[in-house]
Design an enzyme around this catalytic site. Structure first.
Site, PDB file in Angstrom:
ATOM      1  N   GLY A  78       0.827  -1.208   0.000  1.00 61.94           N
ATOM      2  CA  GLY A  78       0.000   0.000   0.000  1.00 61.94           C
ATOM      3  C   GLY A  78       0.852   1.246   0.000  1.00 61.94           C
ATOM      4  O   GLY A  78       2.063   1.186  -0.205  1.00 61.94           O
ATOM      5  N   ASN A  79       0.216   2.384   0.218  1.00 58.68           N
ATOM      6  CA  ASN A  79       0.958   3.648   0.325  1.00 58.68           C
ATOM      7  C   ASN A  79       0.279   4.545   1.341  1.00 58.68           C
ATOM      8  O   ASN A  79      -0.760   4.201   1.900  1.00 58.68           O
ATOM      9  CB  ASN A  79       1.110   4.308  -1.050  1.00 58.68           C
ATOM     10  N   ARG A  80       0.849   5.722   1.561  1.00 58.50           N
ATOM     11  CA  ARG A  80       0.400   6.566   2.669  1.00 58.50           C
ATOM     12  C   ARG A  80      -0.777   7.470   2.321  1.00 58.50           C
ATOM     13  O   ARG A  80      -1.164   8.306   3.119  1.00 58.50           O
ATOM     14  CB  ARG A  80       1.552   7.459   3.144  1.00 58.50           C
ATOM     15  N   SER A  81      -1.351   7.345   1.148  1.00 58.51           N
ATOM     16  CA  SER A  81      -2.478   8.226   0.796  1.00 58.51           C
ATOM     17  C   SER A  81      -3.649   7.984   1.743  1.00 58.51           C
ATOM     18  O   SER A  81      -4.065   6.845   1.959  1.00 58.51           O
ATOM     19  CB  SER A  81      -2.910   7.956  -0.642  1.00 58.51           C
ATOM     20  N   ALA A 113      -3.925   7.687  -5.150  1.00 60.20           N
ATOM     21  CA  ALA A 113      -2.527   7.285  -5.331  1.00 60.20           C
ATOM     22  C   ALA A 113      -2.544   5.816  -5.746  1.00 60.20           C
ATOM     23  O   ALA A 113      -2.679   4.922  -4.913  1.00 60.20           O
ATOM     24  CB  ALA A 113      -1.751   7.485  -4.033  1.00 60.20           C
TER      25      ALA A 113
END
Ligand code: C5P
Length: 351
Positions: A140-143, A206
């Protein structure tokens, strides 16, 4: 006289609940009590949160009054749907206090809420995608989804029909249809489907550029002593590029405005703005919102700033402001594209 000065001095006037009778009296400019004389003297933004029985809200007289008030620049929120004061249920419930407060905050922060998106289909994507590794793990990512949700909330408050394709757990804003997805492939499918009838698609999500090539059916075990095997990645489709292509082939309306986001840092090969311009040309979309990113900025925060670039060379600088204020500025830029004489013309495009 004291009462009139209250209107004159106010930074914002909120009426919650605003009854059918109050809407009628305000629409005709009455000033025979404290409330209506405050409204008539106010030179600041005015926000009305209606509450009444469904029949009253739907009555032609109330519709006319709401149109008049909106034409006068007063913001009349659509009421919520739900249980009313009697046994009845329907449209006419007072909007949730948090939703009223959100719009009040936007108006106090210098944002505007014109009723200019009625009849428009707005598609927004938000959040970071989750790319499955096995049944319990993902990449995943931090969005956080805050910026996309803010765009959806403000577009709906301006009258649009909004579809929000999202991986975020944030609450769905009022009058927004949320489509919950996890992966980039799911986001692609649902976004292209919604875009078939869209006037604008705003890609705030994102999207992960890569996903695991193989998804394990059962949880990967940590074998004692042995090193983990690597995760082979494959490229995800670029949804924004696919939207541009779908518009070229007629699967997305030819006049649909496509908006991309770019999180950039300046480096030796160019400034944030130069990288943004190059990305706008490369992606072939109509507008690009460029955020400068660095440690502790943008992701997960309530404030955001940057530039809104358009494909004919225009740029608008948005100083750091709340994500709702930036959302409003992005929607202003979209509305400006619609009101251009030629709209989104083939000449503007690079696809
Ligand atoms: O190339 P970059 O990832 O910086 O572009 C960001 C923009 O492209 C965002 O609007 C994002 O939603 C979109 N994007 C996409 N599909 C991808 C990667 C990015 O739609 N696979």
């Amino acid at each position: 006289d004291v009462y009139k000065r209250q209107g004159q001095r106010a930074d914002l006037v909120v009426v919650a609940p605003a009854t059918a009778d109050l809407l009628a009296r305000a629409a005709s400019g009455r000033a025979d009590d404290l409330l209506t004389s405050t409204l008539l003297t106010a030179r600041c933004p005015v926000l009305l949160a209606p509450a009444m029985h469904t029949e009253m809200w739907e009555h032609p007289a109330t519709r006319r009054n709401v149109d008049t008030l909106r034409g006068d620049g007063i913001h009349v929120m659509p009421p919520a749907w739900g249980r009313l004061t009697g046994a009845d249920t329907g449209a006419g419930r007072l909007p949730e206090p948090a939703d009223i407060a959100r719009l009040a905050r936007l108006l106090l922060d210098g944002g505007s809420l014109p009723w200019d998106l009625a009849g428009k289909n707005v598609v927004v994507t938000s959040g970071g995608t989750r790319e499955e590794i096995d049944p319990v793990r993902f990449l995943g990512n931090r969005s956080s989804g805050k910026q996309g949700h803010a765009i959806a909330a403000v577009a709906a408050a301006r009258g649009a029909r909004v579809t929000l394709v999202t991986s975020s757990d944030l609450p769905t804003p009022p009058a927004v249809e949320a489509v919950h997805i996890e992966s980039a492939l799911e986001m692609r499918e649902r976004t292209l489907r919604a875009a078939a009838h869209a006037d604008v698609v705003i890609k705030a999500a994102a999207v992960a550029d890569f996903r695991p090539a193989d998804v394990a059916d059962s949880k990967l075990k940590k074998d004692s002593g042995s090193e983990p095997t690597g995760i082979r990645l494959v490229r995800n489709p670029d949804i924004l590029a696919d939207l541009v292509a779908a518009r070229g082939s007629g699967d997305v309306p030819a006049d649909c405005v496509l908006v991309g986001f770019a999180a950039e840092t300046g480096d030796s090969s160019g400034t944030v703005l130069e990288h943004g311009r190059a990305k706008l040309a490369r992606k072939g979309c109509d507008l690009l919102v460029v955020n400068e990113v660095g440690r502790g900025t943008t992701f997960g925060e309530d404030v955001n700033g940057g530039w809104i670039l358009d494909s004919s060379g225009g740029e608008v600088l948005v100083d750091r402001a709340s994500k709702d204020v930036l959302a409003g500025r992005i929607l202003d830029a979209v509305a400006a594209m619609w009101s251009r004489p030629s709209g989104v013309s083939a000449a503007d495009r690079t696809d």
